[in-house]
Design a protein around this motif. Sequence first.
Motif, PDB file in Angstrom:
ATOM      1  N   ASN A  35      55.471 -12.423  67.309  1.00  0.00           N
ATOM      2  CA  ASN A  35      54.428 -13.246  66.701  1.00  0.00           C
ATOM      3  C   ASN A  35      53.030 -12.688  66.922  1.00  0.00           C
ATOM      4  O   ASN A  35      52.053 -13.242  66.420  1.00  0.00           O
ATOM      5  N   SER A  36      52.918 -11.595  67.681  1.00  0.00           N
ATOM      6  CA  SER A  36      51.625 -10.980  67.962  1.00  0.00           C
ATOM      7  C   SER A  36      51.312  -9.894  66.936  1.00  0.00           C
ATOM      8  O   SER A  36      52.195  -9.452  66.195  1.00  0.00           O
ATOM      9  N   ARG A  37      50.064  -9.466  66.908  1.00  0.00           N
ATOM     10  CA  ARG A  37      49.699  -8.319  66.074  1.00  0.00           C
ATOM     11  C   ARG A  37      50.330  -7.066  66.674  1.00  0.00           C
ATOM     12  O   ARG A  37      50.216  -6.812  67.873  1.00  0.00           O
ATOM     13  N   LYS A  38      50.990  -6.300  65.835  1.00  0.00           N
ATOM     14  CA  LYS A  38      51.774  -5.171  66.321  1.00  0.00           C
ATOM     15  C   LYS A  38      51.226  -3.852  65.759  1.00  0.00           C
ATOM     16  O   LYS A  38      50.884  -3.765  64.580  1.00  0.00           O
ATOM     17  N   ILE A  39      51.189  -2.834  66.609  1.00  0.00           N
ATOM     18  CA  ILE A  39      50.741  -1.493  66.242  1.00  0.00           C
ATOM     19  C   ILE A  39      51.856  -0.513  66.568  1.00  0.00           C
ATOM     20  O   ILE A  39      52.399  -0.525  67.674  1.00  0.00           O
ATOM     21  N   THR A  40      52.206   0.330  65.616  1.00  0.00           N
ATOM     22  CA  THR A  40      53.253   1.338  65.828  1.00  0.00           C
ATOM     23  C   THR A  40      52.639   2.634  66.349  1.00  0.00           C
ATOM     24  O   THR A  40      51.650   3.126  65.804  1.00  0.00           O
ATOM     25  N   ILE A  41      53.229   3.177  67.404  1.00  0.00           N
ATOM     26  CA  ILE A  41      52.846   4.493  67.920  1.00  0.00           C
ATOM     27  C   ILE A  41      54.097   5.358  67.997  1.00  0.00           C
ATOM     28  O   ILE A  41      55.065   4.996  68.671  1.00  0.00           O
TER      29      ILE A  41
END
Length: 268
Positions: A35-41
Amino acid sequence: MESLKDFAILPTIPTELSYLGLKQIFYCGNLELLNSRKITIVGTRNPNPYAQNFTQTLARKLTNKGAVIVSGGALGIDIIAHKYALPNTIMVSPASLDIIYPRTNAKIIQQIYRDALILSPFDSPYSPRAFSFLERNKLVVSLGEYVIIPQADLESGSMRSANYALKLGKQIFVPPHQIGQSQGTQSLAQEGKAQVIWDIDEFVELLGFQEECKQDSANQTIAVKDEVLEFCKGNPLFEEAFLKFGTVLFEYELEGKICRHNGRIEVQ
């Protein structure tokens, strides 16, 4: 192979993955992270020291602002991103969740099982094969709001992930590298397919994350304290602090937040 704790099926497919037509996704861990803002690395399995430090710093600063880091648990950039994002990280496995893969990352993957979230589209028992890595990468890219690639060669899985991200219309970000290094990300920047991160702090602010907060007894909002600085206020030995926080101490020294005096750390 190693047996892990029980896992279950996600009650609903995340919105970001609904277009893939998956009938079920298995999980173990904290579902609130979805449910959080997600960033792909994602990135190379053999990062140079510069890319390693960039990944550590970026993952830590993004999660300090409330972001969740998504990656694939692979050697190199992936596992570094997970490690410095814990417990705010999501790993997508190319194997079923009763198998730790890769075994060389077992210690951190076990931490992800305990404290974060791990997903897999594969039912037990399922050992990784070429197809499953491609499926894993699709989920990793799809879950992230943005995709960051700290280092990648021209012909690599990370570049295939970049191409997939571009098809989905996702913005890609890369750091600058010296000429001849990380030719995959250099080509993305040169061709205008990726934006360059010149300053990590400015980049994090650009994404619009808010400072993580908590309430005091008077119900007033207060900023969460910097764990590193709070520890260093006790004037610990450098070796003691390094065992706890690792190379992030060097960054704090460069930023002038701490200094070393007679083998101990002092807060500036």
